[in-house]
Design an enzyme around this catalytic site. Structure first.
Site, short mmCIF file in Angstrom:
data_model
loop_
_atom_site.label_atom_id
_atom_site.label_comp_id
_atom_site.label_asym_id
_atom_site.label_seq_id
_atom_site.Cartn_x
_atom_site.Cartn_y
_atom_site.Cartn_z
N GLU A 31 43.30 38.53 20.16
CA GLU A 31 42.28 38.71 21.19
C GLU A 31 40.98 38.13 20.64
O GLU A 31 40.57 38.48 19.52
CB GLU A 31 42.09 40.20 21.50
CG GLU A 31 41.08 40.38 22.61
CD GLU A 31 40.85 41.84 23.01
OE1 GLU A 31 41.53 42.74 22.48
OE2 GLU A 31 39.97 42.05 23.87
N ARG A 257 52.23 47.08 10.22
CA ARG A 257 51.00 46.32 10.00
C ARG A 257 50.59 46.42 8.54
O ARG A 257 51.04 47.26 7.79
CB ARG A 257 49.89 46.75 10.94
CG ARG A 257 49.45 48.18 10.85
CD ARG A 257 48.56 48.57 12.03
NE ARG A 257 47.28 47.88 12.03
CZ ARG A 257 46.82 47.22 13.10
NH1 ARG A 257 47.50 47.16 14.20
NH2 ARG A 257 45.65 46.64 13.04
N LYS A 267 38.91 45.60 13.99
CA LYS A 267 37.88 44.63 14.38
C LYS A 267 36.61 45.33 14.84
O LYS A 267 35.51 44.81 14.64
CB LYS A 267 38.42 43.71 15.48
CG LYS A 267 39.31 42.63 14.89
CD LYS A 267 39.58 41.54 15.88
CE LYS A 267 40.76 41.90 16.74
NZ LYS A 267 41.21 40.80 17.61
P1 ATP Z 1 42.13 45.57 16.57
O1 ATP Z 1 43.02 46.65 17.10
O2 ATP Z 1 41.39 45.92 15.33
O3 ATP Z 1 41.25 44.94 17.62
P2 ATP Z 1 44.35 43.93 16.95
O4 ATP Z 1 45.53 44.25 16.18
O5 ATP Z 1 44.38 44.40 18.35
O6 ATP Z 1 43.10 44.43 16.16
P3 ATP Z 1 44.68 41.27 17.84
O7 ATP Z 1 43.72 40.16 17.89
O8 ATP Z 1 45.20 41.81 19.11
O9 ATP Z 1 44.01 42.39 16.96
O10 ATP Z 1 45.89 40.89 16.90
C1 ATP Z 1 46.63 39.69 17.01
C2 ATP Z 1 47.96 39.85 16.36
O11 ATP Z 1 47.81 40.19 14.99
C3 ATP Z 1 48.76 40.96 17.01
O12 ATP Z 1 50.09 40.51 17.17
C4 ATP Z 1 48.69 42.08 16.03
O13 ATP Z 1 49.85 42.86 16.08
C5 ATP Z 1 48.55 41.35 14.70
N1 ATP Z 1 47.83 42.18 13.74
C6 ATP Z 1 46.59 42.69 13.87
N2 ATP Z 1 46.26 43.44 12.81
C7 ATP Z 1 47.32 43.40 11.97
C8 ATP Z 1 47.59 43.99 10.69
N3 ATP Z 1 46.71 44.78 10.07
N4 ATP Z 1 48.78 43.72 10.11
C9 ATP Z 1 49.67 42.92 10.72
N5 ATP Z 1 49.47 42.35 11.91
C10 ATP Z 1 48.31 42.59 12.55
MG MG Z 2 45.31 43.79 20.04
#
Ligand code: ATP
Ligand code: MG
Length: 750
Positions: A31, A257, A267
């Site tokens: 995102e 994760r 984030k």
């Molecule tokens: P936040 O919840 O902090 O906004 P997010 O996981 O929603 O972070 P995205 O931009 O939606 O962030 O993530 C993009 C991809 O990266 C998704 O497929 C998510 O599952 C993966 N991802 C995000 N954080 C992690 C992590 N700590 N370990 C592994 N994969 C991750």
């Molecule tokens: Mg997300």
């Protein structure tokens, strides 16, 4: 076909074998509401890696369905960071916001099928009627609305006829479903907001659960890989695809994760650090972002190796930053030229040096165990600089570097002996006068070359180049910073050496060259300081085995190493060597313990109960220096009580700062560490309002310094914190005060 090294690959292999799929298409769906971090590196390494291994495709899809937080600048940063990591998505760059029309049509189809309806209830009412995990929810009074009526209302929602929050579109599933995600989940909400790509075209926006699976379907994704927290959403993911009858359809799989100690990867929290100025930007080298790691000097290869090594599992795991640091050292070891840099210089005059003589020593760039060629000239004259830390007038036990009358070897050069120390009024050494022992010819039986206690690094005083060196430590003191993460910020996460000096050979190099500064760590030039007259070097990572010897080495002790490197110096006696090997602790902390009377016994008693590496660090760094001539056996506490104290740190029950305060009390009058910790906390001024008032008082009193702070003298922050601490007579948490001072200064800047 690749062999299955993890469960996802096993599933893919099976799907290919059974003919469920004939090609592999996966996606990485960030995102654009922030920068990518180390967790995203894991997910993108997995997805782009699968595409490469199976000859398939990995799409880059921006999951941009929330107008409030998304921005083109994040899209650009994400693409830059992924390219830097080495990933290529070719033509396959997609945006969920390009699917809004298709998603709208599909939503209309579900309404027509009687599987979705417009609900006029407020979001609070909807939440209240959802029930709980143990109790079913209740149906909305609008659930029985006819498809025609819902369809008409949904069209009006899109046309902008209603205000934000007045209506939603919901799937009609089952309000008594044991999985709460299935209790008529929300599909659309009204938001009159500007979208960074779609402008004001839309005023209804799809929810993630509705948009995500359908976006996968539109792109003909075969395996939709996400993190474990979406496990409960999978039933819904499947339900939408089945209801629409999409075929072939994607399937969702979840993996654990990546979490890392001493780091936050949310984030939202990272954004807060940037927005409120706790770090200088998303690319601050202390940030766990890819941009931060890049600026720090970490190579993409090290990050990919780390992500591949930790593997893909279904078990939530938290990694120690030491594991990433290990991958970084491994990667840099045979890439980084060895050069000498002195962080905190102490001048040395060689008294028996011939006037005007400058020697050009030829020094190899690489140690013997790296099969690479290359040397550089290193100038040496009668005026040198060595590290302040490498000299001690009153050496602590186990100190093996330069002392008055003692000798050390200058790396790549000669042995020197310290004959005289010149001091300033405060009694600090400002210059050493030494004798050099150049070769055996100049020494005689009467005047032999003295035995060097160790080898130290140095630079020539006149011919070295002034540089700034920036050392980084964890951004947080707590292994797992909580919701109150700002209070866990590490005040010493950045230490800048303004007067460092480096050998002149580096002037010849590419600005992106990475180095190992002898005995310190790996470094490169900070690209964001590239335009400045004085180059700034970032510490990429310290050298593991220097961790308690120099300031660089403030890394948290790692788990005991099965193989401890014990220097082959004659100064380490065979018994000491044997003991270090048995105790399984590095010499830097082990030798002081070994050479203290009763040290090994005390260590054995304490380390039977807690992590031995941490016991060793606390003994060597905090307990032994505080003995002041006392014997361990005379202390008012036992090894067991000391172990309890260390355990408080180990389990994060106490911060390092608190533990040191508790230790100070124990040294005075003994006592149980847990009780002492409670008492310490109870005596603190923690009432935030009182503290805020004190902060304001201090900032008003020193208004001129506040102005200086805002003109760039950011070092003054520590002064303000100190003043507030004084007003509380030390009875506040320095972290809390620091956070409040910071917040107040940021407010004043606006
Ligand atoms: P936040 O919840 O902090 O906004 P997010 O996981 O929603 O972070 P995205 O931009 O939606 O962030 O993530 C993009 C991809 O990266 C998704 O497929 C998510 O599952 C993966 N991802 C995000 N954080 C992690 C992590 N700590 N370990 C592994 N994969 C991750
Ligand atoms: Mg997300």
């Amino acid at each position: 076909m690749a062999s299955a090294s993890d469960f996802i690959r096993a599933i893919i292999n099976d799907d290919l074998k059974r003919g469920k799929v004939s090609r592999i298409a996966v996606r990485f769906p960030p995102e654009p509401n922030g920068y990518l971090h180390i967790g995203h590196a894991k997910s993108s390494t997995l997805n782009f890696g699968l595409a490469a291994e199976y000859g398939g495709q990995c799409h880059l899809r921006f999951d941009d369905t929330n107008p409030a937080t998304e921005d083109q600048k994040y899209v650009d940063a994400i693409k830059r960071d992924l390219r830097w990591l080495g990933f290529d998505w070719g033509e396959n760059e997609f945006y969920a916001s390009d699917y809004f029309e298709q998603l709208y049509d599909w939503a209309c189809k579900l309404i027509q099928l009687g599987l979705a309806y417009v609900d006029d209830s407020s979001e609070e009412t909807i939440r209240a009627l959802r029930g709980t995990v143990t109790q079913p929810g209740s149906e909305s009074p609008f659930r029985k609305r006819s498809p025609e009526e819902s369809l008409a209302l949904f069209a009006q929602m899109r046309a902008g006829a209603f205000d934000d929050g007045t209506r939603v579109l919901r799937a009609k599933i089952d309000m008594a479903h044991p999985n709460m995600k299935m209790r008529d989940p929300l599909m659309y909400r009204i938001r009159h907001a500007h979208h960074y790509r779609r402008g004001n075209t839309w005023c209804i926006y799809p929810f993630y659960d509705w948009a995500h699976g359908q976006s996968d379907a539109i792109e003909k994704i075969t395996h939709s890989i996400c993190t474990l927290e979406f496990m409960a959403n999978r039933v819904l993911y499947d339900w939408y695809l089945d209801a629409l009858g999409i075929n072939p359809r994607p399937y969702q799989y979840e993996f654990a994760r990546l979490n890392m100690d001493y780091t936050v990867t949310s984030k939202r929290k990272l954004l807060q650090l940037v927005r409120d100025g706790y770090v200088d930007s998303w690319s601050d080298p202390r940030m766990p972002t890819l941009a931060g790691l890049r600026r720090r000097g970490v190579t993409p290869n090290a990050i990919r190796t780390f992500c591949t090594c930790i593997g893909t599992t279904k078990v939530d795991s938290t990694y120690h930053p030491g594991q990433l640091e290990h991958a970084i050292r491994q990667d840099l070891n045979d890439k980084a030229k060895r050069v000498m840099c002195v962080l905190d210089p102490l001048p040395v005059t060689i008294m028996n040096w011939r006037d005007g003589l400058v020697e050009e020593l030829e020094a190899p760039y690489w140690p013997h165990d790296i099969p690479r060629e290359g040397t550089r000239p290193v100038p040496l004259s009668g005026e040198l600089l060595i590290e302040q830390d490498d000299f001690a007038e009153e050496p602590p036990k186990g100190f093996r570097r330069l002392i008055p009358g003692g000798s050390v070897r200058l790396r790549h050069a000669y042995v020197i002996r310290c004959d005289r120390v010149e001091k300033d009024r405060a009694g600090r050494p400002v210059r050493l006068y030494c004798t050099v022992f150049k070769d055996s010819a100049s020494t005689t039986a009467k005047n032999p070359t003295p035995k060097a206690r160790s080898t130290i690094h140095w630079v020539d005083a006149r011919r070295s180049i002034p540089v700034t060196v920036r050392l980084y430590d964890h951004l947080f003191n707590a292994a797992a910073p909580g919701e109150d993460f700002l209070s866990d910020l590490n005040a010493d996460s950045l230490v800048v050496y303004e007067h460092a000096r480096i050998e002149p050979s580096v002037l010849e190099d590419d600005p992106e060259e990475r180095y190992q500064f002898t005995r310190l760590g790996y470094f490169w030039r900070d690209p964001e300081h590239a335009h400045e007259a004085v180059a700034a070097f970032n510490c990429i990572v310290s050298l593991r085995d220097s961790w308690s010897r120099t300031k660089v080495a403030k890394t948290v002790p790692e788990k005991p190493q099965p193989h401890i490197h014990i220097p082959d110096a004659p100064s380490v006696k065979p018994e000491a060597r044997a003991w270090l090997a048995r105790a399984g602790i590095p010499p830097a902390v082990g030798i002081p313990i070994y050479s203290t009377e009763g040290g090994p016994v005390f260590f054995a008693g304490a380390s039977a109960l807690v992590d031995r590496a941490l016991v060793a660090t606390w003994m060597a760094n905090h307990l032994l220096p505080a003995l002041n001539g006392r014997f361990l056996s005379d202390l008012p506490f036992t090894a067991v009580e000391f172990a309890q104290l260390v355990a408080l740190v180990n389990t994060q029950h106490a911060t390092t700062h608190e533990a040191r305060e508790v230790l100070a009390t124990m040294l005075k009058k003994g006592g149980n560490p847990e009780t002492l910790l409670e008492r310490l906390r109870a005596s603190r001024v923690s009432d935030e309002r009182t503290l805020v008032t004190l902060v304001e008082e201090v900032l008003t009193t020193y208004a001129d310094r506040v102005q200086a702070y805002h003109r760039g003298k950011t070092g003054l922050a520590g002064f303000f914190v100190g003043q507030v601490m004084q007003k509380t007579r030390g009875k506040a948490s320095p972290h809390q005060v620091q956070a409040l001072v910071h917040a107040a200064l940021t407010r004043l800047a606006k």
